[in-house]
Scaffold this motif. Sequence first.
Motif, PDB file in Angstrom:
ATOM      1  N   LYS A  46       0.819  -1.209   0.000  1.00  0.00           N
ATOM      2  CA  LYS A  46       0.000   0.000   0.000  1.00  0.00           C
ATOM      3  C   LYS A  46       0.855   1.260   0.000  1.00  0.00           C
ATOM      4  CE  LYS A  46      -3.743  -2.364   2.467  1.00  0.00           C
ATOM      5  NZ  LYS A  46      -4.637  -2.350   3.651  1.00  0.00           N
ATOM      6  N   VAL A  47       0.170   2.427   0.033  1.00  0.00           N
ATOM      7  CA  VAL A  47       0.877   3.706   0.074  1.00  0.00           C
ATOM      8  C   VAL A  47       1.479   3.918   1.460  1.00  0.00           C
ATOM      9  CG1 VAL A  47      -0.589   4.704  -1.700  1.00  0.00           C
ATOM     10  CG2 VAL A  47      -1.259   4.906   0.693  1.00  0.00           C
ATOM     11  N   SER A  48       2.224   5.045   1.638  1.00  0.00           N
ATOM     12  CA  SER A  48       2.919   5.341   2.897  1.00  0.00           C
ATOM     13  C   SER A  48       3.771   4.147   3.307  1.00  0.00           C
ATOM     14  CB  SER A  48       1.921   5.691   4.013  1.00  0.00           C
ATOM     15  OG  SER A  48       1.118   6.771   3.644  1.00  0.00           O
ATOM     16  N   ILE A  49       4.599   3.740   2.391  1.00  0.00           N
ATOM     17  CA  ILE A  49       5.359   2.510   2.582  1.00  0.00           C
ATOM     18  C   ILE A  49       6.268   2.579   3.805  1.00  0.00           C
ATOM     19  CG2 ILE A  49       7.154   1.055   1.571  1.00  0.00           C
ATOM     20  CD1 ILE A  49       5.921   1.614  -1.149  1.00  0.00           C
ATOM     21  N   SER A  50       7.020   3.668   3.942  1.00  0.00           N
ATOM     22  CA  SER A  50       7.965   3.737   5.064  1.00  0.00           C
ATOM     23  C   SER A  50       7.239   3.709   6.404  1.00  0.00           C
ATOM     24  CB  SER A  50       8.831   4.999   4.952  1.00  0.00           C
ATOM     25  OG  SER A  50       8.044   6.171   5.091  1.00  0.00           O
ATOM     26  N   GLU A  51       6.044   4.322   6.466  1.00  0.00           N
ATOM     27  CA  GLU A  51       5.262   4.326   7.698  1.00  0.00           C
ATOM     28  C   GLU A  51       4.794   2.908   8.034  1.00  0.00           C
ATOM     29  OE1 GLU A  51       4.147   5.998  11.044  1.00  0.00           O
ATOM     30  OE2 GLU A  51       4.918   7.233   9.411  1.00  0.00           O
ATOM     31  N   GLN A  52       4.372   2.173   7.044  1.00  0.00           N
ATOM     32  CA  GLN A  52       3.928   0.789   7.262  1.00  0.00           C
ATOM     33  C   GLN A  52       5.097  -0.104   7.675  1.00  0.00           C
ATOM     34  OE1 GLN A  52       0.892  -0.850   4.468  1.00  0.00           O
ATOM     35  NE2 GLN A  52       1.236   1.052   3.357  1.00  0.00           N
ATOM     36  N   VAL A  53       6.230   0.125   7.056  1.00  0.00           N
ATOM     37  CA  VAL A  53       7.417  -0.635   7.439  1.00  0.00           C
ATOM     38  C   VAL A  53       7.770  -0.332   8.894  1.00  0.00           C
ATOM     39  CG1 VAL A  53       9.891  -0.900   7.074  1.00  0.00           C
ATOM     40  CG2 VAL A  53       8.349  -0.797   5.103  1.00  0.00           C
ATOM     41  N   ALA A  54       7.764   0.958   9.253  1.00  0.00           N
ATOM     42  CA  ALA A  54       8.090   1.359  10.628  1.00  0.00           C
ATOM     43  C   ALA A  54       7.115   0.736  11.616  1.00  0.00           C
ATOM     44  CB  ALA A  54       8.076   2.885  10.751  1.00  0.00           C
ATOM     45  N   ASP A  55       5.824   0.689  11.257  1.00  0.00           N
ATOM     46  CA  ASP A  55       4.817   0.108  12.148  1.00  0.00           C
ATOM     47  C   ASP A  55       5.084  -1.377  12.380  1.00  0.00           C
ATOM     48  OD1 ASP A  55       3.482   2.468  12.533  1.00  0.00           O
ATOM     49  OD2 ASP A  55       1.936   2.079  11.021  1.00  0.00           O
ATOM     50  N   GLN A  56       5.401  -2.103  11.316  1.00  0.00           N
ATOM     51  CA  GLN A  56       5.679  -3.537  11.464  1.00  0.00           C
ATOM     52  C   GLN A  56       6.942  -3.769  12.291  1.00  0.00           C
ATOM     53  OE1 GLN A  56       5.325  -6.660   8.646  1.00  0.00           O
ATOM     54  NE2 GLN A  56       4.105  -5.425   7.209  1.00  0.00           N
ATOM     55  N   MET A  57       7.951  -2.959  12.032  1.00  0.00           N
ATOM     56  CA  MET A  57       9.191  -3.105  12.791  1.00  0.00           C
ATOM     57  C   MET A  57       8.967  -2.751  14.256  1.00  0.00           C
ATOM     58  SD  MET A  57      11.774  -1.616   9.871  1.00  0.00           S
ATOM     59  CE  MET A  57      13.164  -1.409  10.942  1.00  0.00           C
ATOM     60  N   LYS A  58       8.132  -1.755  14.513  1.00  0.00           N
ATOM     61  CA  LYS A  58       7.814  -1.378  15.893  1.00  0.00           C
ATOM     62  C   LYS A  58       7.147  -2.539  16.614  1.00  0.00           C
ATOM     63  CE  LYS A  58       4.573   1.669  16.569  1.00  0.00           C
ATOM     64  NZ  LYS A  58       3.881   2.988  16.625  1.00  0.00           N
ATOM     65  N   GLN A  59       6.233  -3.230  15.923  1.00  0.00           N
ATOM     66  CA  GLN A  59       5.573  -4.388  16.524  1.00  0.00           C
ATOM     67  C   GLN A  59       6.561  -5.529  16.778  1.00  0.00           C
ATOM     68  OE1 GLN A  59       2.531  -4.484  17.821  1.00  0.00           O
ATOM     69  NE2 GLN A  59       2.501  -2.311  17.262  1.00  0.00           N
ATOM     70  N   MET A  60       7.541  -5.674  15.908  1.00  0.00           N
ATOM     71  CA  MET A  60       8.577  -6.684  16.123  1.00  0.00           C
ATOM     72  C   MET A  60       9.317  -6.409  17.433  1.00  0.00           C
ATOM     73  SD  MET A  60       8.630  -8.793  13.413  1.00  0.00           S
ATOM     74  CE  MET A  60      10.281  -9.449  13.211  1.00  0.00           C
ATOM     75  N   ILE A  61       9.539  -5.130  17.694  1.00  0.00           N
ATOM     76  CA  ILE A  61      10.267  -4.741  18.906  1.00  0.00           C
ATOM     77  C   ILE A  61       9.390  -4.901  20.142  1.00  0.00           C
ATOM     78  CG2 ILE A  61      11.350  -2.800  20.110  1.00  0.00           C
ATOM     79  CD1 ILE A  61      12.168  -1.768  17.280  1.00  0.00           C
ATOM     80  N   LEU A  62       8.163  -4.385  20.068  1.00  0.00           N
ATOM     81  CA  LEU A  62       7.281  -4.408  21.238  1.00  0.00           C
ATOM     82  C   LEU A  62       6.832  -5.820  21.596  1.00  0.00           C
ATOM     83  CD1 LEU A  62       5.103  -1.225  20.576  1.00  0.00           C
ATOM     84  CD2 LEU A  62       7.151  -1.458  21.991  1.00  0.00           C
ATOM     85  N   SER A  63       6.775  -6.693  20.605  1.00  0.00           N
ATOM     86  CA  SER A  63       6.398  -8.089  20.866  1.00  0.00           C
ATOM     87  C   SER A  63       7.594  -8.927  21.297  1.00  0.00           C
ATOM     88  CB  SER A  63       5.779  -8.712  19.611  1.00  0.00           C
ATOM     89  OG  SER A  63       6.762  -8.860  18.593  1.00  0.00           O
ATOM     90  N   ARG A  64       8.785  -8.309  21.311  1.00  0.00           N
ATOM     91  CA  ARG A  64      10.030  -8.978  21.680  1.00  0.00           C
ATOM     92  C   ARG A  64      10.478 -10.019  20.664  1.00  0.00           C
ATOM     93  NH1 ARG A  64      12.653  -7.103  26.647  1.00  0.00           N
ATOM     94  NH2 ARG A  64      11.211  -5.497  27.332  1.00  0.00           N
ATOM     95  N   SER A 120      12.905   3.363   1.512  1.00  0.00           N
ATOM     96  CA  SER A 120      11.788   3.213   2.455  1.00  0.00           C
ATOM     97  C   SER A 120      12.261   2.614   3.771  1.00  0.00           C
ATOM     98  CB  SER A 120      10.694   2.339   1.844  1.00  0.00           C
ATOM     99  OG  SER A 120      10.120   2.966   0.713  1.00  0.00           O
ATOM    100  N   ILE A 121      13.169   1.644   3.678  1.00  0.00           N
ATOM    101  CA  ILE A 121      13.724   1.023   4.883  1.00  0.00           C
ATOM    102  C   ILE A 121      14.501   2.051   5.689  1.00  0.00           C
ATOM    103  CG2 ILE A 121      15.371  -0.670   5.749  1.00  0.00           C
ATOM    104  CD1 ILE A 121      12.762  -1.892   4.750  1.00  0.00           C
ATOM    105  N   ARG A 122      15.307   2.848   4.991  1.00  0.00           N
ATOM    106  CA  ARG A 122      16.120   3.850   5.684  1.00  0.00           C
ATOM    107  C   ARG A 122      15.229   4.868   6.402  1.00  0.00           C
ATOM    108  NH1 ARG A 122      18.926   5.377   1.530  1.00  0.00           N
ATOM    109  NH2 ARG A 122      20.288   3.561   1.739  1.00  0.00           N
ATOM    110  N   GLU A 123      14.152   5.296   5.754  1.00  0.00           N
ATOM    111  CA  GLU A 123      13.223   6.240   6.377  1.00  0.00           C
ATOM    112  C   GLU A 123      12.561   5.629   7.614  1.00  0.00           C
ATOM    113  OE1 GLU A 123      10.493   7.313   3.343  1.00  0.00           O
ATOM    114  OE2 GLU A 123      11.894   8.662   2.308  1.00  0.00           O
TER     115      GLU A 123
END
Length: 238
Positions: free
Chosen positions: A8-26, A50-53
Amino acid sequence: MEIKPIHKVSISEQVADQMKQMILSRAWKPGDKVPSETDLAEAFGVSRVSIREALLKLNAIGLLESRFSGGNYVREVGADIYLNAIIPMAYVGTESVLEVLEFRQVVEAKQAGLAAKKATPEDVERLEQLLDHMEQEVGNLEAFSDADLGFHIELARMTKNSLLVACMQLIRDVLGENMLKLVERRGYDSGIRCHKEIIEAVRENDEKKATQLMDEHIADVCQTFRELFPAGRELSRT
């Protein structure tokens, strides 16, 4: 937990959200080095830009840290991490100061009660030392104001709640010069008297009394601010 391709659109934001969940879920634990930009781009199915952002966003809010040795590492996450998102909003003029004082009205009374409930003799001794410091700095607006807010931060520490401590530290930074104006307008005696009464309630582990005293104290501070800035919006009383 699997990484899901982004479509979908806002790719970097979606990537950041998934990575954030990876962190918060341990799934990614504190101290772990996250995969390289190339590996992440391949896993997510997006560009390295997008990854860098996304990595920059997670560094900005304190979930990741970039090290000189290379790469990004997961930081230890506490409850106070969520404050990072509101910090930029807290530095925008008089309206923000009013909101901070309103926040104090809501939170600090209960915080004082919780501190009183958990207080040890050593805690009371630290509060007395801070009060002594306030009394020694009568006539010095900046030092007195700093000692005053230090007293409130110590109460937060006594609750053993990291989020309350972080909130009080943020409040200290935001109030800044406005705290000096408040002390100048209120004088020194009222602050010293209120803090003495709060210490006595804490010494007695009287949660109800400490809550009431802090509620009255912060409400009075809010009223002083209204008098200093009559054009500001009205604050609700607790």
